[in-house]
Design an enzyme around this catalytic site. Sequence first.
Site, short mmCIF file in Angstrom:
data_model
loop_
_atom_site.label_atom_id
_atom_site.label_comp_id
_atom_site.label_asym_id
_atom_site.label_seq_id
_atom_site.Cartn_x
_atom_site.Cartn_y
_atom_site.Cartn_z
N ARG A 87 0.53 -1.39 0.19
CA ARG A 87 -0.13 -0.22 -0.17
C ARG A 87 0.95 1.27 -0.40
O ARG A 87 1.82 1.13 0.22
CB ARG A 87 -0.76 -0.27 1.55
CG ARG A 87 -1.72 -0.94 1.13
CD ARG A 87 -2.72 -1.08 2.45
NE ARG A 87 -3.27 -2.20 2.03
CZ ARG A 87 -3.37 -3.35 3.26
NH1 ARG A 87 -1.89 -3.66 3.46
NH2 ARG A 87 -3.94 -3.94 3.52
N LYS A 124 -2.56 -2.46 7.30
CA LYS A 124 -3.45 -2.34 7.86
C LYS A 124 -4.11 -2.97 8.54
O LYS A 124 -3.77 -3.95 8.58
CB LYS A 124 -4.32 -2.41 6.67
CG LYS A 124 -5.73 -2.34 6.67
CD LYS A 124 -6.44 -1.61 4.98
CE LYS A 124 -7.59 -1.51 5.15
NZ LYS A 124 -8.66 -0.85 4.07
N HIS A 182 -2.48 2.43 -5.69
CA HIS A 182 -3.28 1.26 -5.70
C HIS A 182 -3.18 0.66 -7.00
O HIS A 182 -3.27 -0.14 -6.76
CB HIS A 182 -4.61 2.27 -5.24
CG HIS A 182 -5.12 1.26 -4.24
ND1 HIS A 182 -3.92 0.97 -2.52
CD2 HIS A 182 -6.20 0.36 -3.93
CE1 HIS A 182 -4.60 0.48 -1.65
NE2 HIS A 182 -6.33 0.14 -2.90
N ARG A 210 -0.90 -2.24 -7.29
CA ARG A 210 -1.10 -2.81 -6.17
C ARG A 210 -1.49 -3.97 -6.55
O ARG A 210 -2.19 -5.07 -6.69
CB ARG A 210 -1.43 -2.50 -5.36
CG ARG A 210 -2.40 -3.32 -3.40
CD ARG A 210 -2.46 -2.39 -2.45
NE ARG A 210 -3.55 -3.30 -1.17
CZ ARG A 210 -2.50 -4.71 -1.03
NH1 ARG A 210 -1.56 -4.08 -0.53
NH2 ARG A 210 -3.60 -4.88 0.42
N HIS A 255 -4.11 -9.16 3.59
CA HIS A 255 -5.99 -8.87 3.67
C HIS A 255 -5.52 -10.08 4.79
O HIS A 255 -5.84 -10.97 4.67
CB HIS A 255 -6.91 -9.44 2.08
CG HIS A 255 -6.49 -8.62 1.33
ND1 HIS A 255 -6.63 -8.93 -0.23
CD2 HIS A 255 -6.49 -7.39 1.26
CE1 HIS A 255 -6.87 -7.89 -0.60
NE2 HIS A 255 -6.85 -6.70 0.07
N TYR A 270 -11.06 -10.03 -6.71
CA TYR A 270 -9.67 -10.01 -7.82
C TYR A 270 -10.06 -11.67 -9.16
O TYR A 270 -9.78 -11.58 -9.57
CB TYR A 270 -8.22 -10.59 -7.86
CG TYR A 270 -8.06 -9.26 -7.37
CD1 TYR A 270 -7.23 -7.95 -7.43
CD2 TYR A 270 -7.61 -8.57 -5.19
CE1 TYR A 270 -6.80 -6.86 -6.48
CE2 TYR A 270 -7.42 -7.46 -4.80
CZ TYR A 270 -6.79 -6.64 -5.74
OH TYR A 270 -6.23 -5.71 -4.88
#
Length: 324
Positions: free
Chosen positions: A164, A189, A264, A267, A290, A299
Site C-alpha cells: 500500500r 492495515k 494502488h 497493487r 488481507h 480479484y
Amino acid sequence: MFNIIEIDKEIDSPLCQEANLFLSGYQKVYSPHSTRVKQQALSQLIVYLKEREIDAWPECDERVLREYLIFRAKGDCRKQRERLSSASLETHLAALRIFFTYLLEKGIVTYNPARLISPPKKAERLPKVVEAELLKAILDRPPEDLLEKRDLAILELLYSSGLRLAEVAALNVQHLDLNEHLVRVIDGKGGKDRLVPVGQVALIAIKEWLSIRQEWLSAASLLDRDDEALFISQKGGRLSDRQISRRVKRYAERSGVNINLHPHLLRHSMATHILESSQDIRLVQELLGHADISTTQVYTHLNFNHLAKVFDSAHPRAKRKKEK
C-alpha cells in the site's frame, strides 16, 4: 500531535476536549495514518454537532448519528462539503465506533450509538488493472536522472510486492532483507506486520537507489535528514504519501503511456497478474495482507477475458468447437 484544536481552532466546541484526549492516547499505539483518519472523522462530526448546538457527547445519540451519516451521504453544496462514498462512510463510521467505545469505557456515555448503525451497502466496484505489457513499457524505460532512479525503485517495489502507499512511505532501510529478498511491512492495515517477497528486478533497482540515497543523506543537513527512511527527497527527508503518488504518476506520463498511474493501481495490477498466473487466491491474500479472504476474492472477477482464453485453450469441448 494530531489534535483537533491545533488543526482547526475555529471549531471551538466543548466536544473537542474529550476528542483530543482520545487522539492523544490513540496515536501512541497506532500509526499516524490511522490517527489522521480518526481525527478527520471526529473533526467533521464535531463541526456538524456544533451547528446543531450539541455540546455534550451523551446528546450525540443514535438518531443524531444516523442523521449525520445521511447528511454526509448527500453532501452540502452550499458549504462545499462533498458527499461521502459508501466506502468512505463505512470508514467514517468505524472511526466513530472506536471513539464511542472509548467514551463508554470512561463512563461519559451509557452505550455506543455508532454500533447500532449498520454501514451503508457498498456498490461492488472492481479495481482497475493495468495490462502487464503496458506496465512493462513503463518500468523498462531507463531513468533519466537520479530522481527517476529513486522513482523507478519505488514503482518496482510497488508492483513487485503489492504494498500500500502508506506502507511504502513508512518503510525504513532496516525493513529490507536484501539477502533473503524480503521486505517487512510494519504496522500495516489493521496494525498487522507481514513479510513480503521482493522480485529480482525490484531488488536491482532498490540496490542502485540505496547508493544514491547514501550520497543524498551525506549532503543533507542533520535537521532535515531521516537516516532510517528508505525513500527520501534530495534534502534527506522522508517522502510523504503525496510526494510518492505524484512521482509515480509523473514517471508513467514521461513514459508516454496515457494512464493515470497511482500506487494502488500498481497493487491491484500485481494481485491480478499473480492470480492469473498462479490461480492461488490464498497466496494473493498473504501478499496483500488481507485479513479476510472475501476482500481478496474481488480479484477473481477482474479478468474474465483471461479466464475465457484459458478455457478456450484448455477445455476439450471448447477446442473442438473452435476448430470447426
